[in-house]
Design a protein around this motif. Structure first.
Motif, PDB file in Angstrom:
ATOM      1  N   UNK A 247      -8.857 -10.000  -2.731  1.00  0.00           N
ATOM      2  CA  UNK A 247      -8.401 -10.788  -3.823  1.00  0.00           C
ATOM      3  C   UNK A 247      -6.825 -11.008  -3.467  1.00  0.00           C
ATOM      4  N   UNK A 248      -5.829 -10.558  -4.176  1.00  0.00           N
ATOM      5  CA  UNK A 248      -4.515 -11.051  -3.821  1.00  0.00           C
ATOM      6  C   UNK A 248      -3.797  -9.916  -3.250  1.00  0.00           C
ATOM      7  N   UNK A 249      -4.561  -8.843  -2.816  1.00  0.00           N
ATOM      8  CA  UNK A 249      -4.125  -7.746  -1.830  1.00  0.00           C
ATOM      9  C   UNK A 249      -4.015  -7.880  -0.475  1.00  0.00           C
ATOM     10  N   UNK A 250      -3.054  -8.108   0.328  1.00  0.00           N
ATOM     11  CA  UNK A 250      -3.037  -8.271   1.654  1.00  0.00           C
ATOM     12  C   UNK A 250      -3.107  -7.040   2.521  1.00  0.00           C
ATOM     13  N   UNK A 251      -3.818  -6.909   3.582  1.00  0.00           N
ATOM     14  CA  UNK A 251      -3.855  -5.811   4.638  1.00  0.00           C
ATOM     15  C   UNK A 251      -3.610  -6.259   5.970  1.00  0.00           C
ATOM     16  N   UNK A 252      -2.665  -5.591   6.737  1.00  0.00           N
ATOM     17  CA  UNK A 252      -2.408  -6.080   8.230  1.00  0.00           C
ATOM     18  C   UNK A 252      -3.760  -5.477   8.952  1.00  0.00           C
TER      19      UNK A 252
END
Length: 274
Positions: A247-252
């Protein structure tokens, strides 16, 4: 593109099943897809064991295991690197057009996939999510709801979906399993939720144990995954790949995902038939 129908080689351009087969009319059948590396099917024993369980849940008779194994090995060897798909149909039971159940084994090229994934959470009211159901965990041909979830996610600009069950519990992707790293441990939804017993997931869990990484299986709310440090997808086609957005959460893309991807590749290199 090698194709066997009930063990007989056929020209892919002329391979046929009856239009009255319930696999076509009702989605009544089961299947397996396994990766072929250098012409050898990876984890073929585990895949065929899962096929046996799916067929038993559907009350479908299968050829003897050694016969199935021979068909898979033949198609994998002829096709080389790619996918080997085994499809078991119900056949047609109308007395006027009765047709026998069929087993199709075919080779397919690998699809082009992104190196990283952006996923959208999609509610999955059709999923058992832990409720008792005789087909929970069976790999049936009836994938229409899962594929619809994937299309919904792509229309919203994502690569695929995360299926979310009753009470906001994380389940699986339409065609892949999920795992995430948080607090020094790996987390993955439990098979008790009725998710598919992914072969890739099982191999990754074994490799994680060998690396000294603890894996926790359970019933997790979406907040547990959103709060993770790394998220990854696991499947026969994708192997181990990082998720860079839910969704709107980013993960490297992180070191744990890279480590597990390397371990999985090592497992493949070390023995594709195990």
């Amino acid at each position: 593109m090698p194709v066997l129908v009930d063990g007989d080689p056929v020209d892919p351009a002329h391979a046929r099943l009856s239009v009255f087969d319930h696999a076509l009319l009702r989605g009544d059948g089961c299947f397996e897809v396994m990766r072929s590396y250098r012409g050898v099917a990876f984890q073929v024993g585990a895949h065929l064991a899962r096929l046996v369980k799916s067929a038993a849940a559907l009350e479908l008779a299968l050829p003897e295991p050694d016969v199935l194994l021979g068909w898979v090995r033949r198609v994998a060897a002829d096709g080389g690197d790619g996918l080997v798909r085994v499809v078991v149909t119900r056949g047609g039971d109308d007395p006027q057009v009765a047709t026998p159940p069929r087993v199709v084994v075919m080779w397919q090229p690998l699809p082009v996939l992104p190196a990283v994934f952006r996923l959208k959470m999609v509610e999955a009211p059709w999923h058992p999510a832990g409720a008792p159901w005789e087909l929970a965990g069976a790999k049936t041909l009836s994938y229409a709801p899962n594929l619809a979830a994937g299309r919904l996610a792509r229309r919203a600009g994502f690569d695929d979906a995360i299926l979310v069950g009753r009470g906001g519990v994380v389940l699986e992707g339409p065609t892949f399993s999920l795992m995430w790293a948080a607090g020094g441990r790996l987390h993955t939804p439990s098979l008790e939720l009725g998710i598919l017993a992914s072969i890739t997931r099982a191999v990754v869990m074994e490799e994680a144990g060998a690396l000294g990484l603890e894996v926790v299986e359970g019933r997790f709310p979406t907040s547990a995954m959103i709060g993770a440090e790394e998220v990854m997808v696991l499947s026969t086609v994708r192997e181990v790949r990082p998720v860079v957005a839910v969704d709107d959460t980013a993960f490297p893309p992180g070191p744990v995902t890279a480590l597990l991807a390397k371990a999985f590749a090592g497992r493949v290199a070390g023995g594709v038939t195990s």
